[in-house]
Design a protein around this motif. Structure first.
Motif, PDB file in Angstrom:
ATOM      1  N   ILE A 105      -8.337  29.277  28.793  1.00 52.35           N
ATOM      2  CA  ILE A 105      -7.893  27.941  28.392  1.00 52.35           C
ATOM      3  C   ILE A 105      -9.084  26.999  28.284  1.00 52.35           C
ATOM      4  N   LEU A 106     -10.024  27.104  29.222  1.00 53.79           N
ATOM      5  CA  LEU A 106     -11.210  26.257  29.153  1.00 53.79           C
ATOM      6  C   LEU A 106     -12.016  26.535  27.884  1.00 53.79           C
ATOM      7  N   ASP A 107     -12.088  27.818  27.514  1.00 52.29           N
ATOM      8  CA  ASP A 107     -12.919  28.187  26.364  1.00 52.29           C
ATOM      9  C   ASP A 107     -12.220  27.970  25.026  1.00 52.29           C
ATOM     10  N   HIS A 108     -10.925  28.294  24.963  1.00 52.33           N
ATOM     11  CA  HIS A 108     -10.256  28.310  23.668  1.00 52.33           C
ATOM     12  C   HIS A 108      -8.980  27.477  23.607  1.00 52.33           C
ATOM     13  N   GLY A 109      -8.523  26.982  24.769  1.00 49.82           N
ATOM     14  CA  GLY A 109      -7.264  26.249  24.787  1.00 49.82           C
ATOM     15  C   GLY A 109      -7.462  24.760  24.971  1.00 49.82           C
ATOM     16  N   ALA A 110      -6.434  24.127  25.525  1.00 47.23           N
ATOM     17  CA  ALA A 110      -6.482  22.674  25.723  1.00 47.23           C
ATOM     18  C   ALA A 110      -5.618  22.307  26.926  1.00 47.23           C
ATOM     19  N   VAL A 111      -5.995  21.197  27.571  1.00 49.31           N
ATOM     20  CA  VAL A 111      -5.230  20.666  28.695  1.00 49.31           C
ATOM     21  C   VAL A 111      -4.922  19.203  28.394  1.00 49.31           C
ATOM     22  N   LEU A 112      -3.623  18.886  28.365  1.00 50.32           N
ATOM     23  CA  LEU A 112      -3.174  17.501  28.160  1.00 50.32           C
ATOM     24  C   LEU A 112      -2.714  16.957  29.502  1.00 50.32           C
ATOM     25  N   VAL A 113      -3.141  15.723  29.830  1.00 54.13           N
ATOM     26  CA  VAL A 113      -2.835  15.130  31.135  1.00 54.13           C
ATOM     27  C   VAL A 113      -2.008  13.868  30.921  1.00 54.13           C
ATOM     28  N   TYR A 114      -0.894  13.773  31.696  1.00 55.57           N
ATOM     29  CA  TYR A 114      -0.009  12.614  31.604  1.00 55.57           C
ATOM     30  C   TYR A 114       0.268  12.094  33.007  1.00 55.57           C
ATOM     31  N   MET A 115       0.495  10.781  33.088  1.00 52.56           N
ATOM     32  CA  MET A 115       0.781  10.119  34.349  1.00 52.56           C
ATOM     33  C   MET A 115       2.094   9.350  34.201  1.00 52.56           C
ATOM     34  N   ARG A 116       2.946   9.442  35.226  1.00 51.13           N
ATOM     35  CA  ARG A 116       4.251   8.783  35.149  1.00 51.13           C
ATOM     36  C   ARG A 116       4.240   7.465  35.903  1.00 51.13           C
ATOM     37  N   ILE A 117       4.680   6.441  35.202  1.00 56.42           N
ATOM     38  CA  ILE A 117       4.907   5.131  35.809  1.00 56.42           C
ATOM     39  C   ILE A 117       6.358   4.772  35.521  1.00 56.42           C
ATOM     40  N   GLY A 118       7.166   4.713  36.565  1.00 52.13           N
ATOM     41  CA  GLY A 118       8.601   4.521  36.365  1.00 52.13           C
ATOM     42  C   GLY A 118       9.171   5.792  35.727  1.00 52.13           C
ATOM     43  N   ASP A 119       9.801   5.635  34.547  1.00 56.08           N
ATOM     44  CA  ASP A 119      10.365   6.782  33.836  1.00 56.08           C
ATOM     45  C   ASP A 119       9.554   7.161  32.600  1.00 56.08           C
ATOM     46  N   ILE A 120       8.379   6.583  32.467  1.00 52.38           N
ATOM     47  CA  ILE A 120       7.583   6.787  31.255  1.00 52.38           C
ATOM     48  C   ILE A 120       6.322   7.573  31.595  1.00 52.38           C
ATOM     49  N   TRP A 121       6.037   8.580  30.752  1.00 54.37           N
ATOM     50  CA  TRP A 121       4.810   9.359  30.885  1.00 54.37           C
ATOM     51  C   TRP A 121       3.748   8.780  29.959  1.00 54.37           C
ATOM     52  N   TYR A 122       2.584   8.435  30.542  1.00 55.52           N
ATOM     53  CA  TYR A 122       1.461   7.896  29.777  1.00 55.52           C
ATOM     54  C   TYR A 122       0.348   8.939  29.736  1.00 55.52           C
ATOM     55  N   SER A 123      -0.281   9.048  28.571  1.00 56.34           N
ATOM     56  CA  SER A 123      -1.387   9.998  28.458  1.00 56.34           C
ATOM     57  C   SER A 123      -2.654   9.401  29.060  1.00 56.34           C
ATOM     58  N   LEU A 124      -3.519  10.266  29.549  1.00 56.84           N
ATOM     59  CA  LEU A 124      -4.822   9.827  30.058  1.00 56.84           C
ATOM     60  C   LEU A 124      -5.887  10.038  28.982  1.00 56.84           C
ATOM     61  N   PRO A 125      -6.854   9.147  28.864  1.00 56.22           N
ATOM     62  CA  PRO A 125      -7.116   8.019  29.771  1.00 56.22           C
ATOM     63  C   PRO A 125      -6.074   6.908  29.638  1.00 56.22           C
ATOM     64  N   TYR A 126      -5.831   6.252  30.787  1.00 48.20           N
ATOM     65  CA  TYR A 126      -4.861   5.173  30.867  1.00 48.20           C
ATOM     66  C   TYR A 126      -5.595   3.874  31.161  1.00 48.20           C
ATOM     67  N   PHE A 127      -5.313   2.855  30.355  1.00 41.85           N
ATOM     68  CA  PHE A 127      -5.960   1.545  30.518  1.00 41.85           C
ATOM     69  C   PHE A 127      -4.882   0.534  30.905  1.00 41.85           C
ATOM     70  N   GLY A 128      -4.820   0.222  32.207  1.00 39.13           N
ATOM     71  CA  GLY A 128      -3.802  -0.697  32.695  1.00 39.13           C
ATOM     72  C   GLY A 128      -4.364  -2.077  32.960  1.00 39.13           C
ATOM     73  N   PHE A 129      -3.493  -2.956  33.474  1.00 39.39           N
ATOM     74  CA  PHE A 129      -3.924  -4.326  33.775  1.00 39.39           C
ATOM     75  C   PHE A 129      -4.816  -4.365  35.023  1.00 39.39           C
ATOM     76  N   LEU A 130      -4.546  -3.446  35.966  1.00 42.20           N
ATOM     77  CA  LEU A 130      -5.274  -3.491  37.223  1.00 42.20           C
ATOM     78  C   LEU A 130      -6.419  -2.497  37.286  1.00 42.20           C
ATOM     79  N   ASN A 131      -6.264  -1.354  36.605  1.00 43.51           N
ATOM     80  CA  ASN A 131      -7.316  -0.347  36.684  1.00 43.51           C
ATOM     81  C   ASN A 131      -7.238   0.600  35.488  1.00 43.51           C
ATOM     82  N   THR A 132      -8.258   1.445  35.415  1.00 45.75           N
ATOM     83  CA  THR A 132      -8.350   2.460  34.366  1.00 45.75           C
ATOM     84  C   THR A 132      -8.437   3.824  35.031  1.00 45.75           C
ATOM     85  N   ILE A 133      -7.677   4.777  34.489  1.00 45.54           N
ATOM     86  CA  ILE A 133      -7.674   6.137  35.035  1.00 45.54           C
ATOM     87  C   ILE A 133      -8.147   7.087  33.942  1.00 45.54           C
ATOM     88  N   ASN A 134      -9.170   7.868  34.264  1.00 42.83           N
ATOM     89  CA  ASN A 134      -9.772   8.782  33.304  1.00 42.83           C
ATOM     90  C   ASN A 134      -9.768  10.215  33.818  1.00 42.83           C
TER      91      ASN A 134
END
Length: 201
Positions: A105-134
């Motif tokens: 997967i590292l060589d030929h695939g892909a990894v998608l990362v999501y973070m849940r806030i409430g009932d919504i999944w946000y993709s990373l990187p996430y740019f919020g009002f208080l902080n940024t998550i990468n």
């Protein structure tokens, strides 16, 4: 005395045959001739309509068209890993264990990362009002996340692991995965679209 001599009226007969009889024979002969022509034409038509000839040899095959772009497989090559109740600390590497991230997967695939806030999944990187998550780094069975400027509350993360095609491995394998998703109208930043496409739970 000859009967013909006694009956001058019969002298108008030709050879002892009345003219009316001659006309009848002429018409009869024409009718027979017409029938004969019809029969001859019928026999000629039948003699010309023989059995069909043998089928000719098959023509050469046409040129093969160009191969289409390989599409992504179904969820047999896609898995998800859910990590719940994770707090990220500012100013350090937050290492999250993600079992299933292989070297392939590292060589030929892909990894998608999501973070849940409430009932919504946000993709990373996430740019919020208080902080940024990468996503800082993706490694074997782990993902390193960084947050700035402050610590986070407990969060849930979901990792979508897309296996590549090692049989057709190339330096552009990852690019091909994202291009294929885009060609199918999938926005990788929208987890719902990705989940529906790969039939993920």
């Amino acid at each position: 005395m000859n009967f013909l001599m006694k009956n001058p009226s019969l002298s108008r007969f030709n050879g002892g045959q009345p003219k009316s009889t001659s006309n009848f024979m002429s018409k009869n002969l024409k009718n027979k001739f017409s029938y004969a022509v019809v029969i001859m034409l019928t026999l000629l038509f039948i003699s010309c309509s023989g059995d069909d000839g043998a089928m000719g040899p098959a023509g050469a095959n046409g040129q093969n068209g160009a191969d289409g772009q390989n599409g992504l497989d179904g969820n047999a090559n896609v898995t998800t890993v859910l990590v719940e109740d994770t707090r990220l600390l500012s100013g350090q590497d937050n290492i999250i264990a993600v079992n299933g991230i292989t070297q392939d997967i590292l060589d030929h695939g892909a990894v998608l990362v999501y973070m849940r806030i409430g009932d919504i999944w946000y993709s990373l990187p996430y740019f919020g009002f208080l902080n940024t998550i990468n996503v800082w780094k993706i490694d074997l069975n782990s993902v390193i996340l960084r947050v700035d400027p402050g610590n986070t509350v407990l969060l849930d993360f979901k990792f979508v692991l897309i296996a590549g095609n090692s049989a057709n491995a190339s330096a552009n394998s990852k690019t091909n995965i994202f291009s294929s998703l885009e060609n199918n109208g999938i926005d990788v930043n929208d987890y719902n679209q990705v989940a529906a496409f790969f039939k993920l739970e």
